[in-house]
Design a protein around this motif. Structure first.
Motif, PDB file in Angstrom:
ATOM      1  N   GLY A 195     -58.004  -3.685   8.776  1.00 41.37           N
ATOM      2  CA  GLY A 195     -59.076  -3.181   7.914  1.00 41.37           C
ATOM      3  C   GLY A 195     -58.658  -1.903   7.201  1.00 41.37           C
ATOM      4  N   LYS A 196     -58.081  -0.988   7.971  1.00 41.04           N
ATOM      5  CA  LYS A 196     -57.693   0.311   7.411  1.00 41.04           C
ATOM      6  C   LYS A 196     -56.595   0.157   6.360  1.00 41.04           C
ATOM      7  CE  LYS A 196     -57.595   4.830   9.705  1.00 41.04           C
ATOM      8  NZ  LYS A 196     -57.449   5.474  11.025  1.00 41.04           N
ATOM      9  N   THR A 197     -55.679  -0.760   6.640  1.00 42.28           N
ATOM     10  CA  THR A 197     -54.496  -0.934   5.802  1.00 42.28           C
ATOM     11  C   THR A 197     -54.796  -1.700   4.520  1.00 42.28           C
ATOM     12  OG1 THR A 197     -53.194  -1.011   7.840  1.00 42.28           O
ATOM     13  CG2 THR A 197     -52.126  -1.814   5.854  1.00 42.28           C
ATOM     14  N   CYS A 216     -66.142  -4.406  12.243  1.00 44.09           N
ATOM     15  CA  CYS A 216     -64.903  -3.643  12.020  1.00 44.09           C
ATOM     16  C   CYS A 216     -64.536  -3.640  10.540  1.00 44.09           C
ATOM     17  CB  CYS A 216     -63.793  -4.281  12.857  1.00 44.09           C
ATOM     18  SG  CYS A 216     -62.149  -3.637  12.548  1.00 44.09           S
ATOM     19  N   ASP A 232     -58.649  -3.426  13.487  1.00 43.20           N
ATOM     20  CA  ASP A 232     -58.983  -2.140  12.865  1.00 43.20           C
ATOM     21  C   ASP A 232     -57.877  -1.702  11.900  1.00 43.20           C
ATOM     22  OD1 ASP A 232     -60.714   0.275  12.734  1.00 43.20           O
ATOM     23  OD2 ASP A 232     -58.954   1.241  13.559  1.00 43.20           O
ATOM     24  N   GLN A 255     -58.262  -5.729  19.309  1.00 47.65           N
ATOM     25  CA  GLN A 255     -59.287  -5.067  18.488  1.00 47.65           C
ATOM     26  C   GLN A 255     -58.650  -4.030  17.570  1.00 47.65           C
ATOM     27  OE1 GLN A 255     -62.738  -5.774  18.385  1.00 47.65           O
ATOM     28  NE2 GLN A 255     -62.645  -4.469  16.584  1.00 47.65           N
ATOM     29  N   GLN A 256     -57.654  -3.304  18.088  1.00 43.57           N
ATOM     30  CA  GLN A 256     -57.033  -2.310  17.220  1.00 43.57           C
ATOM     31  C   GLN A 256     -56.215  -2.962  16.108  1.00 43.57           C
ATOM     32  OE1 GLN A 256     -53.706   0.284  18.327  1.00 43.57           O
ATOM     33  NE2 GLN A 256     -54.902   2.006  17.573  1.00 43.57           N
ATOM     34  N   LEU A 291     -66.987  -1.710   8.283  1.00 40.14           N
ATOM     35  CA  LEU A 291     -66.828  -0.251   8.321  1.00 40.14           C
ATOM     36  C   LEU A 291     -65.837   0.236   7.259  1.00 40.14           C
ATOM     37  CD1 LEU A 291     -66.802   0.918  12.039  1.00 40.14           C
ATOM     38  CD2 LEU A 291     -68.238   1.799  10.216  1.00 40.14           C
ATOM     39  N   TYR A 292     -64.912  -0.639   6.858  1.00 39.73           N
ATOM     40  CA  TYR A 292     -63.974  -0.261   5.797  1.00 39.73           C
ATOM     41  C   TYR A 292     -64.482  -0.686   4.424  1.00 39.73           C
ATOM     42  CZ  TYR A 292     -60.856   1.214   9.430  1.00 39.73           C
ATOM     43  OH  TYR A 292     -60.314   1.892  10.492  1.00 39.73           O
TER      44      TYR A 292
END
Lengths: 399, 399
Positions: free
Chosen positions: B109-111, B132, B106, B102-103, B135-136
């Motif tokens: 998504g963040k990157t 997930c 995440d 899951q991370q 959210l970004y």
């Protein structure tokens, strides 16, 4: 064709400190650079028993997926731990478990920060906080700190000027300042939160590491005395500095609607914190070993802090100024330039490495207006003899 | 005054499935609703020994802060694990450890995701992925899936139409589809990645859970055969379905620049994954217990899947259609409406709860264009007798 990364990454940079850490491999170096506890002080036997107990008693639960909010027995223990530190009326539903307190910060950023929002932090403050909030688009503003912590009059001016989404403070033996926010200022911060209806995030990884008498109550504990303030406090706790960073067990206390949003975000961040680590921490706390562990850790760090303070005064004299820390892991110091000695922390750090001692220059800890004469020295991981030897090397590096 | 939350939270919702799970506490209920492995099959003794070994051999390292990229001995073991699954030329620096896969999602998504970016996923796909990425700020688009996995012609049309930031696939026994992407389609996906210069994220938590012969190579392994495709693959691995979800150990394979950015983001997400959990996983893999564990898990799930398939055909007959899964944890089925029976998965789920059996309706698994007749049945956590009993209850609920 290269990958096209998200523009939020433009807001952060690989830290100068990270670069410095690459030099630490040099043989024989004495390091005051770390921000971590001494692994020689971990209660390995206690954690071994706790992990065994967790696997013996409820192997299914300890190894299975768990609730995003946290492993119930750990939430129960952490609520009791918070009550033992003077926080009234907290039950297990009043906190969620996070993957270290770093994740609590990440969830606060994800939950609260829209691009362009302002966040006020202490200058200086924990580097990873600044970067964490910037990744969510925050504009991070520094409020000045002195030996008694954040300057509250200046803080109020900044609140009025910037209308921040929240204020982030490490009021008790903060990283890197080592400062202890006075009781009077704590009340003022809580009053400001109510007056300006602004959330205050209290990060408290070091509060249990006091050397003499206990520090004033945490903002969270004190909020019971300032009407209306409890709902404006979010509190980040951690077992990393007092028990083991490797468990990655932190927690977040806040109003129910904040915890609900943070839990939703956590579901998509890592689903939940390692249940094996949580069950181990729960058994450890349940076994009642924490008070003795804290007493031991406090004593060792107190000796090291005393040794470093004496050595700095003896070896560097007028060339350096600092407030003797009453807890935590750090000395925060300024080069005075007295006697024509160095007054730049970064240049001094480079010369110190050549002399076989490492520390972190202070400037990167400021979100704005860096103090280039500042530096952070950790006394946590070197014994008294090494501390004295390391400070002599510092004196040589200063010339 | 209420807290003012970030606008990104408007893009996600508390999942319908989460609400359903609240009903699972009903006594005597048989659950096909979970998405998790059977905790009765965890190798508790093996993990106990591994955790003891980790604390005995290197307590300092196992309990201290660790590198954000992951605990070196675990990266070494995971690289070897990947090589054993046909991935050529991967060394420990070719992956980073994440707090569950899951991370990894995440961090991707963040990157990678800027607000407004398009991401193509399978319809249906893993719910937490959709949320997930949203959210970004991602706009998530579904590519249709059949019994052989994602429909590659349609996928190419969607790539051309939407120019996505990346494509997210669970090619091997995906959640919830259970589908196995054929070898031919795997080649096509890799060719599409090269042709359109688009990153493909391969999520592979179930690939080791095959029942008969091994599935085709992962996209990552197969990329060696499709020139230029390796650099367009990011691979998410996990120990959750095969060993223990509670360890929260996953990993991300990708090109160096992607791993560097993901590592930087992870530093501010949770600093690193629990070193205690990582050291335990490393010792477990090093002890060579994984092959026997996999063999045992495969056999038990194969029996359960066979039992569920037979029971569904016997008890529900024409009213339901599905492809018998060749691995993983799930049946993905459609209500046909034959004989005037129910054709709505959500209504059927509610009636099933009344009959004492739970499953998850399929519609929420679609980012766009939900198939309301679909449903997901997990055979992982009920034994054969319970599966047969549960399917009889399903038949009663269908009327």
């Amino acid at each position: 064709m290269p990958l096209n990364f998200a523009s939020r990454l433009d807001k952060v940079e690989t830290s100068a400190i990270r670069e410095l850490f690459k030099l630490l491999g040099k043989p024989g170096i004495i390091s005051f650079a770390g921000g971590f506890p001494d692994s020689a002080m971990f209660d390995v036997e206690g954690l071994r028993q706790a992990s065994q107990q967790a696997l013996a008693e409820q192997p299914g639960a300890a190894l299975q997926y768990g609730a995003t909010e946290g492993f119930e027995p750990l939430r129960t223990e952490l609520a009791a731990f918070m009550r033992s530190k003077g926080v009234e009326g907290i039950d297990p539903t009043g906190l969620i478990v996070t993957t270290g307190s770093q994740q609590a910060l990440d969830l606060l950023g994800k939950t609260l920060v829209d691009p362009g929002d302002k966040v006020i932090v202490e200058g200086p403050t924990f580097l990873a906080t600044i970067q964490c909030f910037r990744l969510y688009g925050a504009e991070v503003i520094s409020a000045p700190v002195d030996g008694e912590g954040v300057q509250v009059d200046r803080l109020e001016q900044l609140i009025e000027q910037h209308r921040p989404k929240f204020i982030y403070l490490i009021p008790t033996f903060g990283n890197p300042s080592g400062a202890l926010l006075s009781l009077e200022r704590r009340r003022r911060v809580l009053e400001l939160a109510v007056k300006h209806q602004v959330l205050v995030v209290e990060d408290d990884p070091y509060g249990d590491l006091y050397f003499g008498e206990a520090p004033p109550p945490s903002l969270l504990a004190l909020s019971a005395q300032v009407p209306g303030s409890r709902e404006w406090i979010a509190y980040c706790g951690s077992l990393s500095k007092v028990l083991s960073p490797g468990l990655r067990v932190g927690w977040l206390v806040g109003v129910p609607e904040l915890l609900a949003r943070a839990t939703m975000c956590k579901q998509f961040s890592d689903a939940h914190t390692s249940t094996f680590a949580q069950a181990t921490a729960a058994e450890y706390l349940r076994a009642g070993r924490m008070p003795a562990t804290l007493a031991r850790v406090r004593q060792v760090y107190a000796e090291r802090a005393a040794a470093m303070g004496s050595a700095l005064r003896r070896e560097l004299g007028e060339a350096i100024s600092f407030t003797q820390p009453q807890g935590g892991l750090f000395f925060w110091a300024r080069l005075t330039g007295a006697g024509g000695k160095a007054a730049d922390g970064a240049a001094f750090a480079r010369r110190a490495i050549e002399e076989g001692v490492a520390f972190v220059p202070g400037a990167p800890f400021f979100a704005t207006d860096p103090d280039k004469a500042s530096l952070r020295l950790s006394f946590a991981t070197a014994d008294v003899e090494k501390i004295e030897d390391g400070v002599r090397r510092l004196a040589r590096a200063l010339g």
